[in-house]
Motif scaffolding. Structure first.
Motif, PDB file in Angstrom:
ATOM      1  N   ALA A   1      18.121  20.355  33.449  1.00 37.86           N
ATOM      2  CA  ALA A   1      17.703  19.070  34.018  1.00 37.86           C
ATOM      3  C   ALA A   1      16.428  18.565  33.353  1.00 37.86           C
ATOM      4  O   ALA A   1      16.246  17.354  33.175  1.00 37.86           O
ATOM      5  N   SER A   2      15.547  19.486  32.955  1.00 38.61           N
ATOM      6  CA  SER A   2      14.311  19.078  32.281  1.00 38.61           C
ATOM      7  C   SER A   2      14.592  18.472  30.910  1.00 38.61           C
ATOM      8  O   SER A   2      13.742  17.802  30.340  1.00 38.61           O
ATOM      9  N   GLU A   3      15.801  18.716  30.376  1.00 39.52           N
ATOM     10  CA  GLU A   3      16.221  18.117  29.106  1.00 39.52           C
ATOM     11  C   GLU A   3      17.085  16.874  29.316  1.00 39.52           C
ATOM     12  O   GLU A   3      17.653  16.341  28.374  1.00 39.52           O
ATOM     13  N   GLY A   4      17.207  16.452  30.573  1.00 43.36           N
ATOM     14  CA  GLY A   4      17.957  15.241  30.868  1.00 43.36           C
ATOM     15  C   GLY A   4      19.402  15.463  31.258  1.00 43.36           C
ATOM     16  O   GLY A   4      20.146  14.496  31.471  1.00 43.36           O
ATOM     17  N   CYS A   5      19.832  16.708  31.377  1.00 47.65           N
ATOM     18  CA  CYS A   5      21.210  16.986  31.772  1.00 47.65           C
ATOM     19  C   CYS A   5      21.377  16.696  33.259  1.00 47.65           C
ATOM     20  O   CYS A   5      20.648  17.244  34.092  1.00 47.65           O
ATOM     21  N   ASP A   6      22.352  15.865  33.608  1.00 46.70           N
ATOM     22  CA  ASP A   6      22.568  15.521  35.009  1.00 46.70           C
ATOM     23  C   ASP A   6      24.030  15.640  35.418  1.00 46.70           C
ATOM     24  O   ASP A   6      24.445  15.078  36.439  1.00 46.70           O
ATOM     25  N   ILE A   7      24.819  16.380  34.630  1.00 49.02           N
ATOM     26  CA  ILE A   7      26.219  16.650  34.964  1.00 49.02           C
ATOM     27  C   ILE A   7      26.456  18.139  34.786  1.00 49.02           C
ATOM     28  O   ILE A   7      26.222  18.698  33.706  1.00 49.02           O
ATOM     29  N   PHE A   8      26.923  18.792  35.852  1.00 52.11           N
ATOM     30  CA  PHE A   8      27.183  20.227  35.810  1.00 52.11           C
ATOM     31  C   PHE A   8      28.624  20.510  36.224  1.00 52.11           C
ATOM     32  O   PHE A   8      29.198  19.792  37.052  1.00 52.11           O
ATOM     33  N   PHE A   9      29.175  21.578  35.673  1.00 50.04           N
ATOM     34  CA  PHE A   9      30.512  22.032  36.028  1.00 50.04           C
ATOM     35  C   PHE A   9      30.438  23.470  36.528  1.00 50.04           C
ATOM     36  O   PHE A   9      29.748  24.306  35.937  1.00 50.04           O
ATOM     37  N   VAL A  10      31.131  23.747  37.619  1.00 45.55           N
ATOM     38  CA  VAL A  10      31.290  25.100  38.135  1.00 45.55           C
ATOM     39  C   VAL A  10      32.787  25.360  38.254  1.00 45.55           C
ATOM     40  O   VAL A  10      33.606  24.454  38.103  1.00 45.55           O
ATOM     41  N   ALA A  11      33.157  26.607  38.536  1.00 46.98           N
ATOM     42  CA  ALA A  11      34.573  26.928  38.650  1.00 46.98           C
ATOM     43  C   ALA A  11      35.080  26.769  40.075  1.00 46.98           C
ATOM     44  O   ALA A  11      36.181  26.266  40.294  1.00 46.98           O
ATOM     45  N   LEU A  12      34.288  27.199  41.043  1.00 43.44           N
ATOM     46  CA  LEU A  12      34.753  27.313  42.425  1.00 43.44           C
ATOM     47  C   LEU A  12      33.961  26.414  43.363  1.00 43.44           C
ATOM     48  O   LEU A  12      32.787  26.115  43.112  1.00 43.44           O
ATOM     49  N   LEU A  13      34.595  26.041  44.461  1.00 39.67           N
ATOM     50  CA  LEU A  13      33.931  25.217  45.462  1.00 39.67           C
ATOM     51  C   LEU A  13      32.674  25.900  45.983  1.00 39.67           C
ATOM     52  O   LEU A  13      31.625  25.260  46.127  1.00 39.67           O
ATOM     53  N   ALA A  14      32.746  27.205  46.261  1.00 38.51           N
ATOM     54  CA  ALA A  14      31.573  27.915  46.769  1.00 38.51           C
ATOM     55  C   ALA A  14      30.417  27.841  45.784  1.00 38.51           C
ATOM     56  O   ALA A  14      29.251  27.697  46.191  1.00 38.51           O
ATOM     57  N   GLU A  15      30.719  27.923  44.481  1.00 44.64           N
ATOM     58  CA  GLU A  15      29.669  27.784  43.476  1.00 44.64           C
ATOM     59  C   GLU A  15      29.055  26.391  43.520  1.00 44.64           C
ATOM     60  O   GLU A  15      27.844  26.221  43.361  1.00 44.64           O
ATOM     61  N   GLY A  16      29.902  25.395  43.715  1.00 38.36           N
ATOM     62  CA  GLY A  16      29.411  24.030  43.776  1.00 38.36           C
ATOM     63  C   GLY A  16      28.496  23.793  44.964  1.00 38.36           C
ATOM     64  O   GLY A  16      27.464  23.114  44.854  1.00 38.36           O
ATOM     65  N   ILE A  17      28.855  24.360  46.107  1.00 37.93           N
ATOM     66  CA  ILE A  17      28.023  24.211  47.306  1.00 37.93           C
ATOM     67  C   ILE A  17      26.672  24.879  47.098  1.00 37.93           C
ATOM     68  O   ILE A  17      25.613  24.317  47.416  1.00 37.93           O
ATOM     69  N   ASP A  18      26.688  26.097  46.539  1.00 33.88           N
ATOM     70  CA  ASP A  18      25.424  26.795  46.266  1.00 33.88           C
ATOM     71  C   ASP A  18      24.557  26.012  45.281  1.00 33.88           C
ATOM     72  O   ASP A  18      23.339  25.897  45.463  1.00 33.88           O
ATOM     73  N   LEU A  19      25.189  25.477  44.244  1.00 30.28           N
ATOM     74  CA  LEU A  19      24.420  24.745  43.239  1.00 30.28           C
ATOM     75  C   LEU A  19      23.837  23.461  43.822  1.00 30.28           C
ATOM     76  O   LEU A  19      22.693  23.104  43.515  1.00 30.28           O
ATOM     77  N   ARG A  20      24.604  22.782  44.665  1.00 34.82           N
ATOM     78  CA  ARG A  20      24.078  21.559  45.290  1.00 34.82           C
ATOM     79  C   ARG A  20      22.834  21.877  46.112  1.00 34.82           C
ATOM     80  O   ARG A  20      21.844  21.121  46.076  1.00 34.82           O
ATOM     81  N   ARG A  21      22.845  22.964  46.847  1.00 36.48           N
ATOM     82  CA  ARG A  21      21.662  23.352  47.616  1.00 36.48           C
ATOM     83  C   ARG A  21      20.468  23.594  46.705  1.00 36.48           C
ATOM     84  O   ARG A  21      19.323  23.311  47.055  1.00 36.48           O
TER      85      ARG A  21
END
Length: 381
Positions: free
Chosen positions: A71-91
């Motif tokens: 994010a410090s390099e301007g990246c604002d799109i992330f991909f995860v494999a699983l819904l649980a990973e996505g929920i954790d990353l959003r937090r």
């Protein structure tokens, strides 16, 4: 260097030993190198957007920490494999970045994805219908990427499904289609005919789907040339220092260093059996060291490898145990290695790709297998 933590909703939750004294091994993750690798990929893409793939907890290195660095390099799109990973990353990252769930949403989990403001990657007509119904329930359009199977036969809508949807005027009602995407099966083999076959198939499939930015290139796909770049690239392994161009010099910086502690040293005489099953017997007097590290820490049992100390190679002897490995330290001066000293398993002397070659696997598996018992250090400066 920082101790590893997971930041959630402003709280700091320790996930690994607070002190390296409590752990048998130390894993150092160079976030500065990850940032530089992202910059190198961006330069190769020449203006095309670049996401970051953070599945499997950022390839075992810490999704939250890697996301912050990207994010410090301007990246604002992330991909995860699983819904649980996505929920954790959003937090961990807050409301800003787009987070896509590559494997799609399990049936019935759509409300959780909506609540976490995640973007579904839709891989089937059934998933599309469920996401459309979720949008109706939410009272707003929901973001998604539509994945078409261009020839990998793993995830994504089959060509027949895509063709059927092309004739359904209401198929994408309530869906904010942000990307149309597919995945390359052979991008790490640049001369493989499947690469061009998939690119052409992707062209045909996306023409039948809603007009939207396109995404095809993974790490190795970025190096196939601009015709594979489209509007968004999705590198994973290259960010973490794995060579995206096998057989050629690695254009990425190394990211990890893994060091294990010496638990004990000893001398044995000729004929001594070493390790489980006595699969090795000393051919003469030997000096040995046992390190606090084994397959429970993710070092594959089948790996015939070595550690290094002072630039000297220390071969494994016998089998890898759950919590320990025996090293031949006879090449070191007597008394040079002591209990508590650190030997290197990954780093300047042995890259992730080197270790993978010894184990008959790929760098992805080496990183993703790394365990949770390490003391983790993050280099931020």
């Amino acid at each position: 260097m920082n101790d590893a933590v997971n930041r959630t909703a402003g709280n700091t939750v320790t996930r690994w030993p607070v002190s390296d004294a409590a752990a048998g091994a130390i894993l150092t993750v160079d976030l500065v190198a990850i940032r530089e690798n992202y910059r190198r990929l961006k330069a190769k893409l020449a203006g095309v957007r670049c996401a970051g793939v953070l599945k499997a907890n950022g390839y075992g290195l810490g999704a939250a920490q890697v996301a912050e660095a990207l994010a410090s390099e301007g990246c604002d799109i992330f991909f995860v494999a699983l819904l649980a990973e996505g929920i954790d990353l959003r937090r961990a990252v807050g409301a800003g970045p787009e987070i896509y769930v590559l494997n799609g949403l399990p049936p019935g989990s759509e409300p959780e994805a909506v609540a976490a403001r995640l973007c579904a990657v839709i891989n089937s007509a059934g998933q599309l219908k469920a996401w459309r119904e979720a949008a109706r329930g939410a009272g707003r359009a929901l973001p998604a990427a539509i994945q078409a199977d261009s020839g990998m036969s793993r995830l994504g809508m089959a060509p027949a499904e895509v063709a059927a949807l092309a004739g359904d005027a209401g198929a994408f009602d309530g869906i904010d289609v942000r990307y149309v995407m597919s995945h390359l099966a052979c991008a790490d083999e640049p001369r493989h005919p499947a690469n061009e076959q998939q690119r052409l198939a992707f062209e045909r499939l996306r023409a039948m789907l809603p007009r939207a930015p396109a995404s095809l290139a993974n790490s190795s796909g970025i190096f196939l040339g601009s015709s594979y770049h489209y509007d968004l690239a999705r590198p994973g392994a290259a960010l973490y220092g794995i060579n995206p161009t096998p057989g050629e010099p690695n254009p990425m910086l190394p990211v990890v260093r893994l060091q294990a502690k010496v638990a004990q040293t000893r001398s044995v005489e000729k004929g001594a059996g070493i390790g489980y099953g006595h699969t090795y017997h000393a051919q003469g007097p030997l000096s040995l060291a046992t390190i606090s590290f084994g397959y429970a820490d993710g070092w594959l049992r089948r790996s015939a490898s070595a550690a290094w100390f002072d630039g000297v190679r220390l071969p494994f002897l016998g089998r890898v145990s759950m919590d320990s490995i025996i090293l031949d330290i006879s090449a070191l001066p007597p008394g040079r290695l002591h209990e508590g000293d650190l030997v290197e398993l990954l780093g300047p002397s042995q890259s992730v790709d080197d270790a993978a070659g010894h184990a008959g696997t790929i760098g992805y598996e080496i990183l993703a297998s790394l365990g949770s018992r390490f003391h983790r250090r993050y280099v931020n400066e």
